[in-house]
Design a protein around this motif. Structure first.
Motif, PDB file in Angstrom:
ATOM      1  N   PRO A 184       0.805  -1.235   0.000  1.00  0.00           N
ATOM      2  CA  PRO A 184       0.000   0.000   0.000  1.00  0.00           C
ATOM      3  C   PRO A 184       0.831   1.275   0.000  1.00  0.00           C
ATOM      4  CG  PRO A 184      -0.887  -1.587   1.566  1.00  0.00           C
ATOM      5  CD  PRO A 184       0.428  -2.132   1.102  1.00  0.00           C
ATOM      6  N   VAL A 185       1.926   1.281   0.747  1.00  0.00           N
ATOM      7  CA  VAL A 185       2.766   2.477   0.835  1.00  0.00           C
ATOM      8  C   VAL A 185       3.434   2.764  -0.513  1.00  0.00           C
ATOM      9  CG1 VAL A 185       4.771   3.520   1.955  1.00  0.00           C
ATOM     10  CG2 VAL A 185       3.171   2.130   3.296  1.00  0.00           C
ATOM     11  N   THR A 186       3.974   1.715  -1.135  1.00  0.00           N
ATOM     12  CA  THR A 186       4.647   1.874  -2.429  1.00  0.00           C
ATOM     13  C   THR A 186       3.678   2.345  -3.501  1.00  0.00           C
ATOM     14  OG1 THR A 186       6.230   0.127  -1.884  1.00  0.00           O
ATOM     15  CG2 THR A 186       5.986   0.697  -4.212  1.00  0.00           C
ATOM     16  N   PHE A 187       2.515   1.699  -3.574  1.00  0.00           N
ATOM     17  CA  PHE A 187       1.535   2.059  -4.598  1.00  0.00           C
ATOM     18  C   PHE A 187       1.024   3.485  -4.392  1.00  0.00           C
ATOM     19  CE2 PHE A 187      -2.779   2.101  -6.428  1.00  0.00           C
ATOM     20  CZ  PHE A 187      -2.465   1.733  -7.728  1.00  0.00           C
ATOM     21  N   ALA A 188       0.774   3.857  -3.137  1.00  0.00           N
ATOM     22  CA  ALA A 188       0.280   5.205  -2.846  1.00  0.00           C
ATOM     23  C   ALA A 188       1.317   6.261  -3.224  1.00  0.00           C
ATOM     24  CB  ALA A 188      -0.075   5.318  -1.367  1.00  0.00           C
ATOM     25  N   ARG A 189       2.590   5.973  -2.954  1.00  0.00           N
ATOM     26  CA  ARG A 189       3.657   6.928  -3.281  1.00  0.00           C
ATOM     27  C   ARG A 189       3.753   7.147  -4.792  1.00  0.00           C
ATOM     28  NH1 ARG A 189       8.564   5.700  -4.823  1.00  0.00           N
ATOM     29  NH2 ARG A 189       8.429   3.576  -3.981  1.00  0.00           N
ATOM     30  N   LEU A 190       3.723   6.056  -5.551  1.00  0.00           N
ATOM     31  CA  LEU A 190       3.796   6.174  -7.011  1.00  0.00           C
ATOM     32  C   LEU A 190       2.552   6.850  -7.577  1.00  0.00           C
ATOM     33  CD1 LEU A 190       5.242   2.638  -7.860  1.00  0.00           C
ATOM     34  CD2 LEU A 190       6.461   4.816  -7.948  1.00  0.00           C
ATOM     35  N   ASN A 191       1.420   6.564  -6.979  1.00  0.00           N
ATOM     36  CA  ASN A 191       0.157   7.119  -7.462  1.00  0.00           C
ATOM     37  C   ASN A 191       0.051   8.616  -7.178  1.00  0.00           C
ATOM     38  OD1 ASN A 191      -2.178   6.424  -8.893  1.00  0.00           O
ATOM     39  ND2 ASN A 191      -3.403   6.356  -7.036  1.00  0.00           N
ATOM     40  N   ARG A 192       0.719   9.076  -6.118  1.00  0.00           N
ATOM     41  CA  ARG A 192       0.679  10.498  -5.757  1.00  0.00           C
ATOM     42  C   ARG A 192       1.635  11.344  -6.595  1.00  0.00           C
ATOM     43  NH1 ARG A 192       0.751   8.655  -0.290  1.00  0.00           N
ATOM     44  NH2 ARG A 192       2.985   9.142  -0.264  1.00  0.00           N
ATOM     45  N   ASP A 193       2.571  10.692  -7.254  1.00  0.00           N
ATOM     46  CA  ASP A 193       3.577  11.421  -8.031  1.00  0.00           C
ATOM     47  C   ASP A 193       2.964  11.902  -9.348  1.00  0.00           C
ATOM     48  OD1 ASP A 193       5.801  12.484  -9.186  1.00  0.00           O
ATOM     49  OD2 ASP A 193       7.010  10.651  -9.110  1.00  0.00           O
ATOM     50  N   GLU A 194       2.221  13.000  -9.289  1.00  0.00           N
ATOM     51  CA  GLU A 194       1.523  13.504 -10.470  1.00  0.00           C
ATOM     52  C   GLU A 194       2.473  14.125 -11.493  1.00  0.00           C
ATOM     53  OE1 GLU A 194      -1.554  16.133  -9.285  1.00  0.00           O
ATOM     54  OE2 GLU A 194      -2.665  14.608  -8.134  1.00  0.00           O
ATOM     55  N   GLU A 195       3.594  14.631 -11.038  1.00  0.00           N
ATOM     56  CA  GLU A 195       4.542  15.261 -11.965  1.00  0.00           C
ATOM     57  C   GLU A 195       5.173  14.238 -12.907  1.00  0.00           C
ATOM     58  OE1 GLU A 195       8.655  17.946 -11.945  1.00  0.00           O
ATOM     59  OE2 GLU A 195       7.668  17.399 -10.056  1.00  0.00           O
ATOM     60  N   ALA A 197       4.239  10.783 -12.893  1.00  0.00           N
ATOM     61  CA  ALA A 197       3.211   9.787 -13.241  1.00  0.00           C
ATOM     62  C   ALA A 197       3.826   8.480 -13.730  1.00  0.00           C
ATOM     63  CB  ALA A 197       2.271  10.355 -14.295  1.00  0.00           C
ATOM     64  N   PRO A 198       4.624   7.805 -12.898  1.00  0.00           N
ATOM     65  CA  PRO A 198       5.295   6.580 -13.352  1.00  0.00           C
ATOM     66  C   PRO A 198       4.350   5.429 -13.679  1.00  0.00           C
ATOM     67  CG  PRO A 198       5.534   6.862 -10.981  1.00  0.00           C
ATOM     68  CD  PRO A 198       4.941   8.126 -11.495  1.00  0.00           C
ATOM     69  N   LEU A 199       3.142   5.425 -13.117  1.00  0.00           N
ATOM     70  CA  LEU A 199       2.207   4.336 -13.384  1.00  0.00           C
ATOM     71  C   LEU A 199       1.470   4.501 -14.712  1.00  0.00           C
ATOM     72  CD1 LEU A 199       0.620   3.836  -9.837  1.00  0.00           C
ATOM     73  CD2 LEU A 199       2.428   2.492 -10.920  1.00  0.00           C
ATOM     74  N   VAL A 200       1.577   5.672 -15.313  1.00  0.00           N
ATOM     75  CA  VAL A 200       0.906   5.930 -16.591  1.00  0.00           C
ATOM     76  C   VAL A 200       1.767   5.416 -17.740  1.00  0.00           C
ATOM     77  CG1 VAL A 200       0.070   7.710 -18.173  1.00  0.00           C
ATOM     78  CG2 VAL A 200      -0.311   7.942 -15.714  1.00  0.00           C
TER      79      VAL A 200
END
Length: 220
Positions: A184-195, A197-200
């Motif tokens: 949860p911590v890892t996914f939330a951190r990546l998901n919050r990185d809007e600048e 956007a590594p998950l996109v």
């Protein structure tokens, strides 16, 4: 029989008919849509008991495999880490699926018809998914990643086989490591990185204005 009783009987019959119609609609006609709904965790939990098939590149490199977990469940591991992250994607019960893990889920889980599944269950056969060999080339993917990262820019790069149309490389930067993404911590951190956007997946999820189409003619 008096009229009030007849009316009540008729109402019960109508309501029962409506119940049968809607139940049939959800369990037969819209069963696939309900099964594939991202909010339906039951399917994901059930698939934990299936050893998903492996995913390999065209030159045989292992890109995704299943490992035994607790009890009779299986987890997913990605040996190449961030190298093929966006094109291979991920598969976790907590956050769902992405990439080929999502688009080829039926093959990877060995999904059969209900009749075939019941027959295999009677025979005592274990549920296993089918293996997938992609058109991806590990060396081409590495070259593409190195070139894009070396540019210092966010973006995407796709290389196709001009004869077959097969995808040789598909890169999106910045990337991420799909291993442990269900934390949860890892996914939330990546998901919050809007600048960044590594998950996109910038190669398939973003729209870009076309460049000069005449350059293709000039180059030819």
């Amino acid at each position: 029989m008096n009229r009030p009783v007849l009316r009540l009987y008729g109402l019960v019959v109508v309501l029962f008919g409506v119940l049968v119609v809607f139940t049939s609609r959800w369990t037969v006609f819209e069963a696939e849509a309900l099964r594939d709904n991202e909010l339906n965790r039951r399917e994901l939990l059930q698939e934990q008991k299936i050893r998903r098939g492996t995913i390999r590149s065209a030159d045989g490199e292992l890109l995704a495999r299943s490992v035994a977990g607790r009890g009779d469940t299986f987890g997913r591991r990605y040996p190449t880490a961030a190298l093929f992250a966006h094109v291979i994607g991920y598969s976790y019960t907590t956050i769902g699926r992405a990439g080929l893990e999502r688009s080829r889920n039926d093959e990877l889980t060995g999904r059969r018809t209900e009749l075939v599944s019941a027959f295999e269950s009677i025979l005592g056969r274990s549920e296993e998914g089918d293996d997938i060999r992609t058109t991806l080339d590990a060396r081409a993917q590495q070259v593409a990643v190195t070139a894009l990262r070396g540019s210092g820019h966010r973006g995407a790069l796709v290389a196709l086989d001009v004869k077959t149309g097969g995808v040789l490389a598909l890169v999106s930067e910045p990337s991420y490591d799909p291993n442990g993404l269900d934390d949860p911590v890892t996914f939330a951190r990546l998901n919050r990185d809007e600048e960044n956007a590594p998950l996109v997946n910038r190669a398939t999820q973003n729209g870009y204005p076309p460049g000069s189409t005449m350059k293709v003619v000039t180059a030819a």
